[in-house]
Design a protein around this motif. Structure first.
Motif, PDB file in Angstrom:
ATOM      1  N   GLY A 120       0.808  -1.208   0.000  1.00 15.08           N
ATOM      2  CA  GLY A 120       0.000   0.000   0.000  1.00 15.08           C
ATOM      3  C   GLY A 120       0.835   1.248   0.000  1.00 15.08           C
ATOM      4  O   GLY A 120       0.552   2.217  -0.687  1.00 15.08           O
ATOM      5  N   GLU A 121       1.945   1.205   0.784  1.00 21.62           N
ATOM      6  CA  GLU A 121       2.792   2.387   0.854  1.00 21.62           C
ATOM      7  C   GLU A 121       3.501   2.629  -0.465  1.00 21.62           C
ATOM      8  O   GLU A 121       3.572   3.748  -0.956  1.00 21.62           O
ATOM      9  CB  GLU A 121       3.803   2.213   1.986  1.00 21.62           C
ATOM     10  CG  GLU A 121       3.189   2.305   3.375  1.00 21.62           C
ATOM     11  CD  GLU A 121       4.205   2.051   4.468  1.00 21.62           C
ATOM     12  OE1 GLU A 121       3.877   2.286   5.638  1.00 21.62           O
ATOM     13  OE2 GLU A 121       5.322   1.614   4.145  1.00 21.62           O
ATOM     14  N   PRO A 136       4.876   7.595  -7.189  1.00 15.62           N
ATOM     15  CA  PRO A 136       4.801   7.522  -8.658  1.00 15.62           C
ATOM     16  C   PRO A 136       5.959   6.715  -9.221  1.00 15.62           C
ATOM     17  O   PRO A 136       7.031   6.626  -8.612  1.00 15.62           O
ATOM     18  CB  PRO A 136       4.909   8.998  -9.080  1.00 15.62           C
ATOM     19  CG  PRO A 136       5.708   9.629  -7.985  1.00 15.62           C
ATOM     20  CD  PRO A 136       5.282   8.923  -6.711  1.00 15.62           C
ATOM     21  N   ILE A 137       5.738   6.102 -10.365  1.00 13.35           N
ATOM     22  CA  ILE A 137       6.853   5.461 -11.053  1.00 13.35           C
ATOM     23  C   ILE A 137       7.685   6.550 -11.725  1.00 13.35           C
ATOM     24  O   ILE A 137       7.174   7.595 -12.124  1.00 13.35           O
ATOM     25  CB  ILE A 137       6.381   4.417 -12.085  1.00 13.35           C
ATOM     26  CG1 ILE A 137       5.520   5.078 -13.180  1.00 13.35           C
ATOM     27  CG2 ILE A 137       5.649   3.280 -11.415  1.00 13.35           C
ATOM     28  CD1 ILE A 137       5.228   4.153 -14.352  1.00 13.35           C
ATOM     29  N   GLU A 138       8.971   6.307 -11.813  1.00 14.00           N
ATOM     30  CA  GLU A 138       9.888   7.231 -12.476  1.00 14.00           C
ATOM     31  C   GLU A 138      10.551   6.502 -13.637  1.00 14.00           C
ATOM     32  O   GLU A 138      10.909   5.319 -13.520  1.00 14.00           O
ATOM     33  CB  GLU A 138      10.950   7.741 -11.507  1.00 14.00           C
ATOM     34  CG  GLU A 138      10.401   8.463 -10.278  1.00 14.00           C
ATOM     35  CD  GLU A 138       9.797   9.809 -10.625  1.00 14.00           C
ATOM     36  OE1 GLU A 138      10.145  10.359 -11.697  1.00 14.00           O
ATOM     37  OE2 GLU A 138       8.999  10.332  -9.817  1.00 14.00           O
ATOM     38  N   VAL A 182      13.159   1.971 -14.981  1.00 14.03           N
ATOM     39  CA  VAL A 182      11.880   2.221 -14.321  1.00 14.03           C
ATOM     40  C   VAL A 182      12.031   1.948 -12.825  1.00 14.03           C
ATOM     41  O   VAL A 182      12.457   0.860 -12.417  1.00 14.03           O
ATOM     42  CB  VAL A 182      10.770   1.323 -14.907  1.00 14.03           C
ATOM     43  CG1 VAL A 182       9.421   1.703 -14.314  1.00 14.03           C
ATOM     44  CG2 VAL A 182      10.732   1.450 -16.431  1.00 14.03           C
ATOM     45  N   THR A 183      11.682   2.943 -12.007  1.00 13.90           N
ATOM     46  CA  THR A 183      11.793   2.795 -10.559  1.00 13.90           C
ATOM     47  C   THR A 183      10.533   3.323  -9.878  1.00 13.90           C
ATOM     48  O   THR A 183       9.758   4.091 -10.453  1.00 13.90           O
ATOM     49  CB  THR A 183      13.006   3.557 -10.000  1.00 13.90           C
ATOM     50  OG1 THR A 183      12.888   4.956 -10.342  1.00 13.90           O
ATOM     51  CG2 THR A 183      14.303   3.009 -10.551  1.00 13.90           C
ATOM     52  N   GLN A 184      10.353   2.896  -8.647  1.00 14.98           N
ATOM     53  CA  GLN A 184       9.295   3.411  -7.786  1.00 14.98           C
ATOM     54  C   GLN A 184       9.863   3.474  -6.379  1.00 14.98           C
ATOM     55  O   GLN A 184      10.329   2.467  -5.847  1.00 14.98           O
ATOM     56  CB  GLN A 184       8.051   2.523  -7.821  1.00 14.98           C
ATOM     57  CG  GLN A 184       6.872   3.092  -7.029  1.00 14.98           C
ATOM     58  CD  GLN A 184       5.665   2.180  -7.058  1.00 14.98           C
ATOM     59  OE1 GLN A 184       5.784   0.982  -6.881  1.00 14.98           O
ATOM     60  NE2 GLN A 184       4.483   2.755  -7.262  1.00 14.98           N
ATOM     61  N   ALA A 185       9.845   4.652  -5.784  1.00 17.67           N
ATOM     62  CA  ALA A 185      10.438   4.860  -4.457  1.00 17.67           C
ATOM     63  C   ALA A 185      11.892   4.395  -4.452  1.00 17.67           C
ATOM     64  O   ALA A 185      12.357   3.749  -3.497  1.00 17.67           O
ATOM     65  CB  ALA A 185       9.623   4.140  -3.388  1.00 17.67           C
ATOM     66  N   THR A 238       5.424  13.807  -4.509  1.00 12.96           N
ATOM     67  CA  THR A 238       4.184  13.037  -4.448  1.00 12.96           C
ATOM     68  C   THR A 238       3.224  13.487  -5.545  1.00 12.96           C
ATOM     69  O   THR A 238       2.903  14.670  -5.655  1.00 12.96           O
ATOM     70  CB  THR A 238       3.501  13.208  -3.078  1.00 12.96           C
ATOM     71  OG1 THR A 238       4.417  12.790  -2.062  1.00 12.96           O
ATOM     72  CG2 THR A 238       2.235  12.361  -3.001  1.00 12.96           C
ATOM     73  N   ARG A 239       2.752  12.513  -6.329  1.00 10.82           N
ATOM     74  CA  ARG A 239       1.850  12.815  -7.437  1.00 10.82           C
ATOM     75  C   ARG A 239       0.532  12.082  -7.249  1.00 10.82           C
ATOM     76  O   ARG A 239       0.493  10.975  -6.707  1.00 10.82           O
ATOM     77  CB  ARG A 239       2.489  12.416  -8.777  1.00 10.82           C
ATOM     78  CG  ARG A 239       3.850  13.088  -8.993  1.00 10.82           C
ATOM     79  CD  ARG A 239       4.384  12.867 -10.385  1.00 10.82           C
ATOM     80  NE  ARG A 239       5.697  13.491 -10.538  1.00 10.82           N
ATOM     81  CZ  ARG A 239       6.244  13.840 -11.689  1.00 10.82           C
ATOM     82  NH1 ARG A 239       5.575  13.614 -12.812  1.00 10.82           N
ATOM     83  NH2 ARG A 239       7.424  14.395 -11.745  1.00 10.82           N
TER      84      ARG A 239
END
Length: 248
Positions: A31-32, A37-39, A60-63, A198-199
């Motif tokens: 959930g967190e 957003p994905i980058e 492609v990354t997220q957090a 944060t998006r």
């Protein structure tokens, strides 16, 4: 006999609690991470020779963690000024969230490369440019590195320009494609405050022909970025970035 049954029940209860805690921790982590957003970062040379095969990648990354389960990573490539003749190539994941293709270019020109990435119910589509050979057109050589603003889509704000913080605000845009009203599209807003990471994504509905409306509550005053993502069943996939000011 009673001691054996009691011990069994205690062990079973302990295993159940451990399993439940593990599932709860996993759900919490999922959930967190889904809130981030994905980058997407395009990795390719700034220039190359004609007919020389090069690798074009998208990380492609997220957090700050690699995304290895992207639904689709597709590279769209076209010569500057010839978007209608673009080529689309599906990428494969190498490792650590890097998706890549090998490509060569037959003409001396500036080419645009867009990485269309769909992952975890989000979409990003950064664009970079590469110069092949020595193009004759001097205009093509200027600022050949960076994001290209070659979208055929335009989005004109139809709702009120005054946006109030802390309240739900309707955002309506009239969408055109090559100057013509665009109907029956999927339009989404990607919203974030300038300077923050944060998006938030908001879906819209087409209330009247080519006018799409969604709502969003801006938490605080300041400058916000709104990317209007536009897709349809004819493989259109474009976006337009807007800047909006939120007042008290």
């Amino acid at each position: 006999m009673n001691l054996t049954k009691t011990s069994y029940r205690m062990v079973a209860a302990s295993l159940f609690l451990l399993s439940a805690c593990g599932e709860a921790d996993e759900e919490k982590q999922t959930g967190e991470s889904s809130l981030e957003p994905i980058e997407v970062e395009i990795d390719m040379a700034e220039s190359a020779e004609v007919e020389k095969e090069i690798e074009i990648g998208a990380k492609v990354t997220q957090a700050d963690e690699p995304v290895e389960d992207a639904d689709e990573v597709l590279f769209e490539i076209w010569k500057e000024g010839a978007k209608e003749s673009s080529e689309e190539i599906l990428a494969e994941e190498n490792e650590n969230g890097v998706y890549s293709i090998s490509e060569s270019f037959a003409d001396e020109a500036v080419f645009n490369v867009t990485a269309h990435v769909t992952a975890r119910d989000m979409h990003q589509m950064p664009t970079e440019q590469i110069t092949i050979g020595n193009p004759d057109d001097e205009d093509n050589q200027e600022e050949h590195v960076g994001h290209a603003d070659t979208s055929s889509i335009s989005a004109e704000l139809q709702s009120k320009a005054e946006i109030t913080a802390g309240e739900e605000n309707d955002l309506s845009f009239q969408i055109s494609n090559n100057g013509e009203p665009l109907t029956n599209a999927r339009v989404r807003y990607e919203i974030w405050k300038t300077g923050e990471d944060t998006r938030t994504w908001e879906e819209t509905e087409e209330e009247t022909d080519s006018v799409y409306t969604g709502s969003h509550t801006f938490d605080s005053t300041g400058e916000y970025k709104v990317i209007v993502h536009v897709e349809n069943d004819e493989d259109l996939h474009e976006h337009v970035e807007k800047t909006m000011s939120v007042e008290e």
